[in-house]
Design a protein around this motif. Structure first.
Motif, PDB file in Angstrom:
ATOM      1  N   SER A  25       4.802  13.564   0.257  1.00 15.77           N
ATOM      2  CA  SER A  25       5.575  12.454   0.546  1.00 15.77           C
ATOM      3  C   SER A  25       4.746  11.428   0.761  1.00 15.77           C
ATOM      4  CB  SER A  25       5.878  12.702   2.463  1.00 15.77           C
ATOM      5  OG  SER A  25       6.686  13.963   2.401  1.00 15.77           O
ATOM      6  N   ILE A  26       5.442   9.970   0.731  1.00  2.65           N
ATOM      7  CA  ILE A  26       4.682   8.733   0.439  1.00  2.65           C
ATOM      8  C   ILE A  26       5.041   7.806   1.509  1.00  2.65           C
ATOM      9  CG2 ILE A  26       4.400   7.044  -1.221  1.00  2.65           C
ATOM     10  CD1 ILE A  26       4.957   8.952  -3.615  1.00  2.65           C
ATOM     11  N   GLY A  27       4.164   7.018   2.197  1.00  5.05           N
ATOM     12  CA  GLY A  27       4.228   6.137   2.988  1.00  5.05           C
ATOM     13  C   GLY A  27       4.029   4.862   2.428  1.00  5.05           C
ATOM     14  N   VAL A  73       0.873  -0.878   0.063  1.00  9.13           N
ATOM     15  CA  VAL A  73      -0.219   0.073   0.199  1.00  9.13           C
ATOM     16  C   VAL A  73       0.818   1.171   0.005  1.00  9.13           C
ATOM     17  CG1 VAL A  73      -1.814   1.317   1.504  1.00  9.13           C
ATOM     18  CG2 VAL A  73      -1.886  -1.409   1.121  1.00  9.13           C
ATOM     19  N   LEU A  74       0.489   2.125  -0.988  1.00 10.70           N
ATOM     20  CA  LEU A  74       1.437   3.359  -1.030  1.00 10.70           C
ATOM     21  C   LEU A  74       0.332   4.582  -0.558  1.00 10.70           C
ATOM     22  CD1 LEU A  74       3.204   3.258  -4.324  1.00 10.70           C
ATOM     23  CD2 LEU A  74       3.857   2.440  -2.292  1.00 10.70           C
ATOM     24  N   MET A  75       0.534   5.244   0.180  1.00 16.10           N
ATOM     25  CA  MET A  75      -0.111   6.510   0.844  1.00 16.10           C
ATOM     26  C   MET A  75       0.339   7.792   0.601  1.00 16.10           C
ATOM     27  SD  MET A  75      -1.818   7.471   4.377  1.00 16.10           S
ATOM     28  CE  MET A  75      -2.828   6.153   4.335  1.00 16.10           C
ATOM     29  N   LEU A  76      -0.027   8.729  -0.232  1.00 14.75           N
ATOM     30  CA  LEU A  76       0.670  10.140  -0.556  1.00 14.75           C
ATOM     31  C   LEU A  76      -0.436  11.064   0.056  1.00 14.75           C
ATOM     32  CD1 LEU A  76       1.814  11.089  -4.107  1.00 14.75           C
ATOM     33  CD2 LEU A  76       0.097  12.381  -2.854  1.00 14.75           C
ATOM     34  N   GLN A  77       0.572  12.098   0.757  1.00 14.06           N
ATOM     35  CA  GLN A  77      -0.294  13.136   1.295  1.00 14.06           C
ATOM     36  C   GLN A  77       0.298  14.461   1.109  1.00 14.06           C
ATOM     37  OE1 GLN A  77       0.019  12.347   5.483  1.00 14.06           O
ATOM     38  NE2 GLN A  77      -2.273  11.754   5.635  1.00 14.06           N
ATOM     39  N   ILE A  78       0.048  15.411   0.791  1.00 12.78           N
ATOM     40  CA  ILE A  78       0.567  16.697   0.727  1.00 12.78           C
ATOM     41  C   ILE A  78       1.399  17.194   1.868  1.00 12.78           C
ATOM     42  CG2 ILE A  78       0.078  19.258  -0.249  1.00 12.78           C
ATOM     43  CD1 ILE A  78      -2.421  17.932  -1.666  1.00 12.78           C
ATOM     44  N   ASP A  79       2.314  17.742   1.809  1.00 15.24           N
ATOM     45  CA  ASP A  79       3.050  18.134   3.057  1.00 15.24           C
ATOM     46  C   ASP A  79       2.641  19.311   3.557  1.00 15.24           C
ATOM     47  OD1 ASP A  79       4.895  15.866   3.120  1.00 15.24           O
ATOM     48  OD2 ASP A  79       5.950  16.865   1.693  1.00 15.24           O
ATOM     49  N   THR A  80       2.538  20.401   2.907  1.00 14.54           N
ATOM     50  CA  THR A  80       2.036  21.614   3.162  1.00 14.54           C
ATOM     51  C   THR A  80       1.643  22.516   1.920  1.00 14.54           C
ATOM     52  OG1 THR A  80       2.408  23.777   4.318  1.00 14.54           O
ATOM     53  CG2 THR A  80       4.184  22.899   3.020  1.00 14.54           C
TER      54      THR A  80
END
Length: 780
Positions: free
Chosen positions: A512-514, A426-433
């Protein structure tokens, strides 16, 4: 009869009769099998009971014999020569044989000493060399076990004891010497003495003969169990009173092969004996290897099922008749809606149906409903446009644990998900700021939607499931056929890096991606989703614009007590700076606070806890001044908003803008408001007590403040000190009385609490620039 009514009747008859016939046949087959199964189980149970009865006797005899062999009497006798003069010792040995009779009836028992060449039996004593059983004893030496069983000893003839072997007078008085072996058909239990290893020659034997007829009494004689017999280890009949001859020779060979090949001690199979089918049950004894066999004719078994066949046949015929009647009635009832539908569709076209359509009702109905089918086709095309949304909805349920593996296997094929994979991730992408970018906070959802579309276009459908937006992140489940963990991790990192690079290139957006750990079971997807989210939390301590694997997150450590003390000290200094409204000191202490956290290299999970503590301290400052946290700080200063922040830079900026600056403004406003309130209360005291002895100390005692603090507050708000304001207020009262009354100067001075008129006149002149008398004259 209408065409379709006839067809419907025939179909209904077939549809109703077929299950009846099938059910009847199946019921008979099942019943027959059940009977055969019950007979098999019954035969096996009978064999088991027979075996248990025989073995119980043999085991009891075996235990008693072991006790006899290991008794001091036998052990001592085996070490010394023995002749007929030792009558008492021989009697003691034979009395032990008699004790064995308590277990079962023994045909013969004798104790043999090979080294001293003597034999003691239940009825005689002599030298081994004088008996023909020495050949039989010689064969016992070839056995490797310390305890073994020998059957069908027909080679052992009846042997008389010579006169020299008599036991004193008691033996010589007998008319004929007793025989040593009394029967040809016996089962012999043989003990080596002592019970030595296989490669050591024994000193002697204890042989106990049990007549076959004695053990045969324990065999079952149930006629339903068929022929029951026992085979020894050499596949020879014994314990049976019926001579089967060669009838079961081939069957016995088959049983022996099945036992050797399967290794199972019991079984059941069907065979033919003399061209007749039989059911064979067998059990092998673990005690001595004997085979207990039961042979039952299948004709005897199936005879019981013939009654069931008759009853089943009669029931089937009755049900067929009932089915025919129901079919006739039901067909007419079922045709009535078709007739009504035909009349209805005719009404849609014209009152008179066109020629030719009367021959086939369904063709006419089909033409009339063609427009409905075209509408359905249009609806199907519209549903295809919703396929992607259904895929996203399915993936959302999968990631949140609302889809089981069984549901996934069924529905996954409908959504064209990847197949043939060995591992998932599973890849999770979030906007840092969004600070410092050209976007605003209101654009976050739209940006995630754009990123989700980009991922769907960048990654082939063979290696990923449908990308979805979930909460504040974009989530993608990757599928790979790689099995090596290191290669799989590198491959997932490569895909994440490719996505991040494209997002930065096209959207200029810091992300960033977890990445979760690889897993093989689809049911582990919710856990992997949480792992990818936890991996992203590492940004708090590692920074933004990074790719984090769940495995690379450092284990959580414990926060030291000294660190907690230092943080509390800085919190106190920070709170003091906020109260004073000093922005520079507030910013300096906050940098010290963050620097201390960075030096200790805490785990990312500790940051929210510590920040929440600091947030609570700031809330406390607002509440100390009687303020409402929500009104003073706003909605974006809530704890829930803090927990949504993912990087340390975001937290730092949020504290400064959303907390510190509003709190400083609030404290300043509250302090100014408090100063004005104190000044008003002091002015009110002056207005109420100007005609009495009033001082700053008296006001401080009344208002419960320090005189110096009151003097500073009054000076700041009124612009003059307390004494000057009191004097001016009194002089304003004096002016009013001078203008409106005829009071004397001395009386006015007394009313204003002056001790003498001279002090009043001096003060009046200082403030107004003239004396009270001249002021009265000027105003009049």
């Amino acid at each position: 009869m209408p065409k379709y009514l006839l067809r419907l009747l025939c179909f209904t008859m077939i549809l109703g009769a077929l299950p009846v016939i099938v059910i009847g046949s199946v019921s008979y087959t099942i019943a027959s099998r059940d009977i055969e199964q019950k007979v098999r189980e019954s035969n096996l149970q009978i064999l088991h009971q027979t075996q248990m009865r025989v073995e119980q006797v043999l085991r009891s005899l075996q235990l008693s014999s072991i006790q006899y062999v290991n008794s001091p009497l036998v052990l001592r006798a085996m070490k010394q020569p023995l002749d007929s003069s030792e009558f008492q010792e021989i009697r003691d040995l034979t009395s032990g044989f008699n004790n064995l009779q308590a277990v079962t009836s023994i045909d013969q028992a004798y104790l043999v000493n090979l080294d001293e060449d003597w034999v003691v039996s239940m009825r005689s004593f002599g030298k081994l060399s004088d008996f023909s059983i020495r050949d039989r004893i010689g064969t016992y030496l070839t056995y490797t076990n310390s305890l073994f069983w020998v059957t069908q000893n027909k080679s052992s003839a009846k042997e008389s004891v010579p006169v020299s072997a008599g036991m004193g007078e008691a033996l010589t008085e007998q008319a004929q010497p007793p025989t040593l072996i009394s029967s040809d058909n016996v089962v012999s239990m043989v003990f080596k003495i002592p019970m030595v290893p296989t490669n050591v020659k024994p000193k002697g034997f204890l042989v106990i003969d049990i007549a076959d007829a004695e053990l045969s009494s324990f065999l079952s004689r149930n006629p339903n169990s068929g022929d029951l017999y026992v085979l020894d280890q050499d596949q020879q009949y014994f314990l049976n009173d019926t001579n089967y001859g060669s009838k079961y020779d081939q069957l016995n060979k088959d049983i022996q092969e099945k036992v050797q090949m399967s290794g199972e001690s019991q079984g059941f199979f069907s065979a033919e004996v003399e061209d007749k089918p039989v059911a064979v049950s067998y059990r092998q004894s673990p005690l001595n290897g004997w085979l207990y066999v039961s042979v039952v004719s299948l004709g005897q078994i199936t005879a019981q099922s013939q009654k069931i066949a008759v009853v089943t046949g009669v029931a089937t015929l009755i049900m067929l008749c009932v089915t025919g009647l129901v079919a006739i009635y039901g067909s007419r009832r079922m045709y009535s809606p078709i007739s009504r539908l035909l009349q209805f569709t005719k009404g849609l076209d014209s009152p008179l149906p066109p020629a030719g359509r009367r021959q086939d009702e369904f063709i006419y109905i089909e033409e009339r409903l063609s427009t409905l089918f075209s509408s359905e086709q249009t609806m199907r095309e519209q549903m295809k446009g919703q396929h992607v949304h259904l895929q996203e909805f399915f993936m959302t349920k999968l990631l949140t644990g609302k889809i089981s593996e069984e549901d996934f296997r069924y529905q996954g094929e409908l959504y064209d998900f990847p197949t043939g994979w060995s591992h998932l991730g599973v890849l999770m992408l979030q906007i840092d700021t969004l600070e410092g970018t050209r976007y605003e906070e209101k654009d976050r959802d739209l940006l995630l939607f754009a990123v989700n579309n980009m991922v769907g276009e960048l990654l082939p459908s063979e290696i990923r499931f449908t990308p979805v937006m979930l909460d504040d992140a974009q989530v993608t489940v990757l599928a790979s056929s790689l099995k090596d963990e290191l290669q799989l991790k590198e491959w997932m990192h490569k895909q994440a890096d490719w996505i991040r690079e494209r997002v930065v290139t096209y959207l200029n957006l810091p992300v960033s991606i977890g990445i979760s750990r690889a897993y093989s079971s689809i049911g582990a997807t919710p856990r992997a989703y949480q792992e990818s989210r936890e991996a992203l939390q590492g940004r708090v301590s590692l920074g933004s614009r990074i790719i984090l694997h769940y495995e690379d997150i450092q284990p959580r450590g414990q926060m030291e007590a000294a660190l907690y003390t230092q943080l509390r000290m800085i919190e106190d200094q920070l709170a003091s700076a906020l109260k004073q409204g000093d922005e520079e000191k507030t910013d300096m202490y906050f940098r010290q606070y963050l620097g201390l956290l960075a030096d200790k290299k805490l785990h990312f999970s500790e940051y929210p806890v510590i920040m929440v503590q600091l947030l609570s301290r700031v809330y406390q400052l607002v509440q100390e001044q009687g303020g409402d946290v929500a009104e003073v700080l706003g909605e974006k200063a809530s704890m829930a908003y803090l927990l949504k922040l993912s990087t340390l830079d975001e937290m730092t900026s949020w504290f400064r803008k959303r907390l510190f600056l509003p709190v400083i403004r609030f404290w300043r406003e509250q302090e100014e408001s408090q100063y004005m309130n104190i000044a008003r209360r002091m002015i009110r005291l002056i207005e109420e007590r100007y005609d009495r002895d009033l001082s700053l100390e008296a006001c401080a005692e009344e208002l419960n403040f320090h005189p110096v603090y009151l003097s500073r507050v009054f000076k700041k708000e009124a612009g003059v000190n307390f004494t000057e304001y009191l004097a001016e207020y009194r002089m304003e009262k004096a002016k009013t009385w001078l203008q409106t009354t005829d009071l004397k100067i001395a009386e006015i001075a007394e009313k204003l609490n002056y001790t003498n008129p001279t002090a009043f006149i001096r003060t009046f002149r200082k403030i107004t620039g003239t004396t009270p008398g001249k002021y009265r004259e000027q105003q009049r």
